[in-house]
Design a protein around this motif. Sequence first.
Motif, PDB file in Angstrom:
ATOM      1  N   ASN A  58      -4.692  70.828  17.079  1.00 41.05           N
ATOM      2  CA  ASN A  58      -5.585  71.912  17.514  1.00 41.05           C
ATOM      3  C   ASN A  58      -6.973  71.804  16.902  1.00 41.05           C
ATOM      4  O   ASN A  58      -7.593  72.810  16.538  1.00 41.05           O
ATOM      5  N   GLN A 117      -2.314  79.106  25.646  1.00 41.43           N
ATOM      6  CA  GLN A 117      -2.956  77.907  25.135  1.00 41.43           C
ATOM      7  C   GLN A 117      -1.986  77.073  24.309  1.00 41.43           C
ATOM      8  O   GLN A 117      -1.984  75.845  24.382  1.00 41.43           O
ATOM      9  N   GLU A 118      -1.140  77.729  23.541  1.00 41.52           N
ATOM     10  CA  GLU A 118      -0.135  77.001  22.772  1.00 41.52           C
ATOM     11  C   GLU A 118       0.822  76.269  23.705  1.00 41.52           C
ATOM     12  O   GLU A 118       1.199  75.120  23.456  1.00 41.52           O
ATOM     13  N   TYR A 119       1.210  76.928  24.783  1.00 39.27           N
ATOM     14  CA  TYR A 119       2.071  76.294  25.788  1.00 39.27           C
ATOM     15  C   TYR A 119       1.386  75.081  26.403  1.00 39.27           C
ATOM     16  O   TYR A 119       1.983  74.015  26.548  1.00 39.27           O
ATOM     17  N   LEU A 135      -6.021  79.852  17.633  1.00 40.77           N
ATOM     18  CA  LEU A 135      -5.149  78.680  17.605  1.00 40.77           C
ATOM     19  C   LEU A 135      -5.857  77.463  17.041  1.00 40.77           C
ATOM     20  O   LEU A 135      -5.240  76.628  16.379  1.00 40.77           O
ATOM     21  N   GLN A 136      -7.169  77.327  17.266  1.00 43.58           N
ATOM     22  CA  GLN A 136      -7.903  76.142  16.858  1.00 43.58           C
ATOM     23  C   GLN A 136      -8.166  76.126  15.359  1.00 43.58           C
ATOM     24  O   GLN A 136      -8.427  77.162  14.755  1.00 43.58           O
ATOM     25  N   HIS A 174      -1.004  73.189  25.132  1.00 44.61           N
ATOM     26  CA  HIS A 174      -1.121  72.109  24.157  1.00 44.61           C
ATOM     27  C   HIS A 174       0.195  71.360  24.000  1.00 44.61           C
ATOM     28  O   HIS A 174       0.212  70.129  23.854  1.00 44.61           O
ATOM     29  N   LYS A 175       1.306  72.093  24.020  1.00 45.86           N
ATOM     30  CA  LYS A 175       2.606  71.434  23.894  1.00 45.86           C
ATOM     31  C   LYS A 175       2.893  70.552  25.099  1.00 45.86           C
ATOM     32  O   LYS A 175       3.388  69.430  24.954  1.00 45.86           O
ATOM     33  N   THR A 227      -3.621  83.261  23.851  1.00 47.79           N
ATOM     34  CA  THR A 227      -3.263  82.367  22.749  1.00 47.79           C
ATOM     35  C   THR A 227      -1.903  81.730  22.996  1.00 47.79           C
ATOM     36  O   THR A 227      -1.714  80.533  22.776  1.00 47.79           O
ATOM     37  N   ASP A 228      -0.921  82.513  23.475  1.00 47.78           N
ATOM     38  CA  ASP A 228       0.382  81.954  23.803  1.00 47.78           C
ATOM     39  C   ASP A 228       0.277  80.951  24.947  1.00 47.78           C
ATOM     40  O   ASP A 228       0.943  79.909  24.931  1.00 47.78           O
ATOM     41  N   TYR A 274      -4.235  67.915  20.739  1.00 50.26           N
ATOM     42  CA  TYR A 274      -3.261  68.909  21.160  1.00 50.26           C
ATOM     43  C   TYR A 274      -2.169  69.135  20.106  1.00 50.26           C
ATOM     44  O   TYR A 274      -1.527  70.187  20.105  1.00 50.26           O
TER      45      TYR A 274
END
Length: 347
Positions: free
Chosen positions: A82, A15-17, A178-179, A19-20, A12-13, A79
């Motif tokens: 989400n 994926q967040e990275y 995250l989504q 997306h940013k 999850t972390d 992005y």
Amino acid sequence: MNFANNTCNTTTDLQEYQHKVYAVVYSLLLLPGLLGNGLAIYVFRVYVKETKKAVVFMMNLAVADLLQLLSLPLRIYYYLYNSWPFGHPLCMICFYLKYVNMYASIYFLVCVSVRRCELIMRPLRYDASRRKSDALICACGWLLVCLGCLPFPLLRNPSSEQNSNAGDRLLNSEVGALQNGPVCFSELPMRTVSYPAAWALLIIAELLGFIIPLVLVSACTFLTAWSLRDKTEGAIADRGEKRRALKILLSCALVFLLCFAPYHVTMPLDFLVKAGALKSCSLRNTIRMCHPVTLCLASLNCSLDPIMYYFTTHEFWRRFSKPEIPESMTFSRRMSCLTGGEGQEEE
């Protein structure tokens, strides 16, 4: 964000990275790319019938870049928020355009390099029939690229996650953390593909999409640079002409290496991660951190190509210095072509 101590359960972390990174880079590329490629198409459409020097390929390269740029606003939305509320067909179109742009750009960079090298090495072989064949080369290129990129969306399975491989099953199961809605792009689960078929597709993509084009661009650059060592009188006596051609070829090689080489290095590594072939969690996470960066570099060509046109293509300078092309200039150029003096008028 530090991923040094992350395990395979911290997707999850990651994926967040990712997306940013995508949201920031695509936002920075959107406006300059739209303005630059729009201007390029406007300029090249004027000169495409006047000059023989790869302008038709540059115009098609600008069209390829523009197609991807038009899909970036939807990618940025995905992005940032989400979620993908635009439906599966549009998701697949945007996903598909990414790869069509990348490989069409590679194809037309090769065409530009080969044509400029050919005009330096064998200038008298290019005539009106060859100019007409350039349009056919472009049409065949678009057809081959569009067909060749079809496996990218076809290998995605939006209906369920049961077919995703063991390596990515954990990542797909945690996307919901995250989504806020349906997933899209690379987060769509993969269809089940046998290892021989998957490796065959990967090898073909690397060979036809990167290795062979790299060899061609490098060879054209080397031949043009070598021609500057020849001081004998020939069909092209103007060494400034050769230097301008070399400048364009070096720009093509630079864009090629900066934008497309990193992606084609990490693509097989990312495949190994998705296939579950790598057991080290730290190595898997490192590859997942690097692959989005190289994918963003592959999009960077949308903004770098117009810069290449501006600094290496004389048509841009002529257009900016003289907003309108006088009829007398057009007539003078035509007479120059008839008398064999075209090399002095064109770049």
